[in-house]
Write an enzyme that holds these catalytic residues in place. Sequence first.
Site, PDB file in Angstrom:
ATOM      1  N   GLY A   1       0.926  -1.157   0.038  1.00 43.05           N
ATOM      2  CA  GLY A   1      -0.114  -0.090  -0.211  1.00 43.05           C
ATOM      3  C   GLY A   1       0.777   1.209   0.050  1.00 43.05           C
TER       4      GLY A   1
ATOM      5  N   CYS B   1     -23.533  -6.465 -18.878  1.00 43.46           N
ATOM      6  CA  CYS B   1     -22.180  -6.460 -17.855  1.00 43.46           C
ATOM      7  C   CYS B   1     -21.282  -5.616 -18.480  1.00 43.46           C
ATOM      8  CB  CYS B   1     -21.845  -8.025 -18.129  1.00 43.46           C
ATOM      9  SG  CYS B   1     -22.903  -9.028 -17.269  1.00 43.46           S
TER      10      CYS B   1
ATOM     11  N   CYS C   1     -28.381  -8.274 -15.937  1.00 42.58           N
ATOM     12  CA  CYS C   1     -27.837  -8.192 -17.435  1.00 42.58           C
ATOM     13  C   CYS C   1     -28.635  -8.528 -18.372  1.00 42.58           C
ATOM     14  CB  CYS C   1     -26.429  -8.804 -17.430  1.00 42.58           C
ATOM     15  SG  CYS C   1     -25.838  -8.898 -19.237  1.00 42.58           S
TER      16      CYS C   1
ATOM     17  N   CYS D   1     -19.514 -11.990 -19.599  1.00 40.22           N
ATOM     18  CA  CYS D   1     -20.974 -11.903 -20.191  1.00 40.22           C
ATOM     19  C   CYS D   1     -20.682 -12.866 -21.376  1.00 40.22           C
ATOM     20  CB  CYS D   1     -21.366 -10.440 -20.590  1.00 40.22           C
ATOM     21  SG  CYS D   1     -22.825 -10.269 -21.156  1.00 40.22           S
TER      22      CYS D   1
ATOM     23  N   CYS E   1     -27.008 -11.565 -20.357  1.00 38.47           N
ATOM     24  CA  CYS E   1     -26.555 -13.058 -19.791  1.00 38.47           C
ATOM     25  C   CYS E   1     -27.583 -13.239 -18.815  1.00 38.47           C
ATOM     26  CB  CYS E   1     -25.151 -13.113 -19.501  1.00 38.47           C
ATOM     27  SG  CYS E   1     -24.780 -12.152 -18.085  1.00 38.47           S
TER      28      CYS E   1
END
Lengths: 305, 369, 200
Positions: free
Chosen positions: A34, A268, A243, A274, A246
Amino acid sequence: MTAPAQQHYNYAYLDEQSKRMIRRAILKAVAIPGYQVPFASREMPLARGWGTGGMQVTAALIGPSDTLKVIDQGADDTTNAVSIRRFFSRVAHVATTEKTRAASVIQTRHRIPETPLSAGQIIVYQVPMPEPLRKLEASERETRKMHGYGEYGLMHVKLYEDIARYGHVATSYDYPVAVAERYVTAPSPIPKFDNPKMNMSPALQLFGAGREKRIYAIPPHTRVRSLDFEDHPFTVQRWSTPCALCGTTKTYLDEVVIDDRGGRMFVCSDSEYCEERREAGHAGAMLASAEAMKLVDARQPEDAP
Amino acid sequence: MYVAVKGGEAAILASYDLLAETRRGNPSVPELRLAQIREQMGTAVARVMSEGSLYDADLAALALKQAQGDAVEAIFLLRAFRTTLARFGSSEPLDTSTMRVRRRVSATYKDLPGGQVLGPTYDYTHRLFDFTLGEESAATPEARPADAPLDAVMARVPDILGQEGLLEVEQPAAGDPAPTDITRDSLSFPAGRDVRLQTLARGDEGFLLGLAYSVQRGFGHNHPFVGEIRLGEVAVEFTPEELGFPVDLGDLTLTECQMVNQFAGSKHVPPQFTRGYGLSFGHAERKAMAMSIVDRSLKARALGEEVVYPAQQEEFVLYHSDNVEAAGFVEHLKLPHYVDFQAELELIRRIRAERAAHAQGATMPEAAE
Amino acid sequence: MDQPLAAGFTDAVLESQEAFRHLLDALSHPGRIERLGGALTPPPGLTPAGAALLLTLADYETPLWLAPGLGAPVADWLRFHTAAPLAQQPAEARFAVLTGAPGEPELAAFPAGDDLYPDRSATVILQCAGLEGGRPVTLAGPGIPDTRQIAPAGLPAGFWRQLALNNRQYPRGVDVVLAAGSSIIGLPRSLRLETAQGAL
């Protein structure tokens, strides 16, 4: 001095000295999860702000046995993703793929794939503004001190002021995280929907900010906590519709305007995920009409080698 | 209706072709040759070399041709090439006191050894079009030689002031260490003078010009005088490790500006004028002057002046003066951002829905939970 | 030198890329044994793994501190192949090679960076007899799913105490790589020792 007729570039574009410098920065980044390691960012043949940090990290990593996937906005086919993928297949002779599962290195702008990453994979984020405190404190000297002494009160005040004003933290992407309970870190402008995927990921996560000249890292199996409050726990985006192509309800969706009368369709953002679902036989409410109009391929051919 | 974004690669390749065609323009017009750009667009070439940090007029001309004259794009091309070049080491410091001067003006003295030398300058041209330049075969211009040759070496005005102890002395740090190379180390603050001058030297001319102007108008405390501007050729020397003595690599055309500013002093140091320094490749007075004003302005902290204005703030100036970085980041906003925008849409709709529900609840208390 | 120097990498670009990825894996998965490929034959005293890492990462920008016991042939070989200057003092080093012999400096002698720039710190390659078969030690921290046990052999006395002290000043600290033959274990400053001090 004369202009060379044909410039010969090193493997993966960068010269070996530059790669060593970047590799040393990556290793320190992994050892201090980080923390933003300053590095001598090179000029790349792509504009600053267009992924040059991610490209330098990828160039320092990549070898002939890698398989590279590049996405922008979750999709493999957005022009900048295509451009970066072309660059690496030209300068590093590397195999490319659109399949998340098949990639050893994934360079991304703004998304983490929906398919969970696995051990051994490396995801490289393109980062425009690596400093999560920059919008609260413009001076690098000051923000460096805040990180150095772990003084993050300013960030909590900002988040709480948002809650007071809007009832929510008004940050919906690039939502700050605490890495290994030490450094507050910018996850890059991924939607906060993707933040939980960073936590304890088995994959190595590397972040490159070329213009700002910083590299940072989250090793595998590292705690990544999105900043929040007990009375206002962190939540992710939700949609009321699945979606349209899909039918999944588990992904981040793009909103597509389909007419000028307010018509919307949600699909998506991760185009490969997808497609994989559609190939497996899943269908959303608008898939049939989209296929009939040849707006989406019924089957996605494999990448040419 | 939704169109899955396919064929990105074909679109990119087509954009290359369209760009090439646009660049060439009307094919019945003869194509520009690089030598024409190098010889006849000299100040554009100089700017690209300065801000591209590479002294190569042929490559700068190529960059300008490829970029259709767009200076920032040309600078970017030169930088992206420069970064791939092997680095052999640092040259010997340039000695501008040995410059073979073609132009030299001082605003602080009426006359001085070597004299004022006007040289090639737009300063006293009237900005009236010379329509003969638009004709096909203008006569070859020829300047009349001066009655007497210029002095081979001219003392720099700040050196003259320095003899009297009136100008702050600037010496290399103890041991004269090699300067930081900002292309190989990232900035950290407080930045040394070497880092500042390198950053300003490759900084955007327009940005520095605006900052310098702001200092003059009162967003700063300096009252600059042009101690000297000089233009000419200086030899650059390099000492190869295996030889151990300097070798002449050739000449650079340089513009140097030393700006003399109102004095500073303290209980222990008698008042002295302070200096701002500007240097650029080729003939580039505006850039060198702006740089020298900003350099002086950035001495504010070191001289104990209050730091309140943009041109005095080191991080502000040094982080934002690079036009390749600035252009890249501003222009990256054309890349798709619809994932983040969707996140914003989701949030703003949610907050508005909650407000609406709350307002409705307030008017109809029985509907509340 | 009477003898010509032994060769370095035969394909510097690809071999250093490969070695880097192994080291990246090692530091990303502290405690996990990574075996480097390649067939380097450095001068006696320097392990093939240590040699590969330095050829990959050291150059004229990174002062290198070598344990005195490594001897001149190792120093000559590294200087020739990496151009790294030799550090006179541990405190100047960006990379260091220790052999575990008595009298070598402790980890604390090498730069640990500062609070603002903890990255300005050394990476210490400690060569040891083996990466297995020693006394087991349990590690935790970033890169380790739960805990991981390692048992390197032939470490200098007091090494684990030094490593615990190194972690205590986190984020300052050095990063350690154990090297035996062609294999390495990464011990970044972020890892914690779960085994009680008294048991070490």
